[in-house]
Design a protein around this motif. Structure first.
Motif, short mmCIF file in Angstrom:
data_model
loop_
_atom_site.label_atom_id
_atom_site.label_comp_id
_atom_site.label_asym_id
_atom_site.label_seq_id
_atom_site.Cartn_x
_atom_site.Cartn_y
_atom_site.Cartn_z
N THR A 52 0.84 -1.20 0.00
CA THR A 52 0.00 0.00 0.00
C THR A 52 0.87 1.25 0.00
O THR A 52 0.59 2.21 -0.72
N GLN A 53 1.93 1.25 0.78
CA GLN A 53 2.84 2.39 0.81
C GLN A 53 3.42 2.65 -0.57
O GLN A 53 3.50 3.80 -1.01
N ALA A 54 3.82 1.59 -1.26
CA ALA A 54 4.39 1.73 -2.60
C ALA A 54 3.34 2.25 -3.59
O ALA A 54 3.64 3.13 -4.42
N GLU A 55 2.12 1.75 -3.50
CA GLU A 55 1.06 2.18 -4.39
C GLU A 55 0.70 3.65 -4.17
O GLU A 55 0.46 4.39 -5.12
N ILE A 56 0.67 4.07 -2.91
CA ILE A 56 0.37 5.47 -2.60
C ILE A 56 1.50 6.35 -3.12
O ILE A 56 1.25 7.40 -3.73
N GLY A 57 2.74 5.94 -2.93
CA GLY A 57 3.88 6.69 -3.45
C GLY A 57 3.82 6.83 -4.96
O GLY A 57 4.11 7.89 -5.51
N GLU A 58 3.42 5.75 -5.63
CA GLU A 58 3.28 5.79 -7.09
C GLU A 58 2.16 6.74 -7.50
O GLU A 58 2.30 7.51 -8.46
N ALA A 59 1.05 6.71 -6.78
CA ALA A 59 -0.07 7.61 -7.07
C ALA A 59 0.37 9.06 -6.93
O ALA A 59 0.03 9.91 -7.76
N TYR A 60 1.15 9.37 -5.88
CA TYR A 60 1.64 10.73 -5.68
C TYR A 60 2.58 11.13 -6.81
O TYR A 60 2.53 12.26 -7.30
N ALA A 61 3.46 10.22 -7.24
CA ALA A 61 4.42 10.53 -8.30
C ALA A 61 3.72 10.79 -9.63
O ALA A 61 4.07 11.73 -10.35
N VAL A 62 2.73 9.98 -9.95
CA VAL A 62 1.97 10.16 -11.20
C VAL A 62 1.24 11.50 -11.15
O VAL A 62 1.26 12.27 -12.12
N PHE A 63 0.62 11.80 -10.02
CA PHE A 63 -0.10 13.06 -9.89
C PHE A 63 0.86 14.24 -10.04
O PHE A 63 0.57 15.20 -10.75
N ALA A 64 2.01 14.18 -9.36
CA ALA A 64 2.99 15.28 -9.44
C ALA A 64 3.47 15.49 -10.87
O ALA A 64 3.68 16.63 -11.29
N ALA A 65 3.65 14.40 -11.62
CA ALA A 65 4.10 14.52 -13.02
C ALA A 65 3.01 15.09 -13.92
O ALA A 65 3.28 15.90 -14.79
N ALA A 66 1.79 14.68 -13.69
CA ALA A 66 0.68 15.11 -14.54
C ALA A 66 0.17 16.50 -14.18
O ALA A 66 -0.32 17.22 -15.05
N CYS A 67 0.28 16.86 -12.91
CA CYS A 67 -0.27 18.14 -12.44
C CYS A 67 0.78 18.90 -11.63
O CYS A 67 0.62 19.12 -10.42
N PRO A 68 1.88 19.32 -12.27
CA PRO A 68 2.97 19.95 -11.51
C PRO A 68 2.57 21.22 -10.77
O PRO A 68 3.17 21.55 -9.75
N ASN A 69 1.57 21.92 -11.25
CA ASN A 69 1.14 23.15 -10.57
C ASN A 69 0.22 22.88 -9.39
O ASN A 69 -0.26 23.83 -8.75
N HIS A 70 -0.06 21.63 -9.11
CA HIS A 70 -0.98 21.28 -8.02
C HIS A 70 -0.32 20.36 -6.99
O HIS A 70 -1.01 19.69 -6.23
N SER A 71 1.00 20.35 -6.95
CA SER A 71 1.69 19.45 -6.01
C SER A 71 1.36 19.75 -4.55
O SER A 71 1.51 18.89 -3.69
N HIS A 72 0.87 20.95 -4.29
CA HIS A 72 0.47 21.30 -2.92
C HIS A 72 -0.72 20.46 -2.43
O HIS A 72 -1.00 20.41 -1.24
#
Length: 81
Positions: A52-72
């Protein structure tokens, strides 16, 4: 179309757009998608399994890459139990 298929087909396009070497203006629709997606990101817990930790980390990384202006919107590691 099932939601999983929609996300599976739209997400790569969104990621490729975010990784474009040419800065493109963000549309209101893209802003709304990133805002809603960011607010729905999973939070971490001390009771999370390693998978679960790995999956959440991956979800955060994908989001950060796709939405760089919304990393907050990526939840902080608050170690909820």
């Amino acid at each position: 179309m099932p939601m999983r298929s929609l996300i599976g087909s739209a997400l790569p396009a969104l990621i490729l757009t975010a990784c474009s070497p040419i800065a493109m203006p963000v549309t209101a629709t893209e802003n709304a998608i990133c805002r809603v997606w960011g607010m729905s990101l999973p939070t971490r817990s001390r009771s999370d399994t390693p998978q679960t930790q790995a999956e959440i980390g991956e979800a955060y990384a994908v989001f950060a890459a796709a939405c760089p202006n919304h990393s907050h919107l990526i939840p902080l590691n608050t170690d909820k139990g």
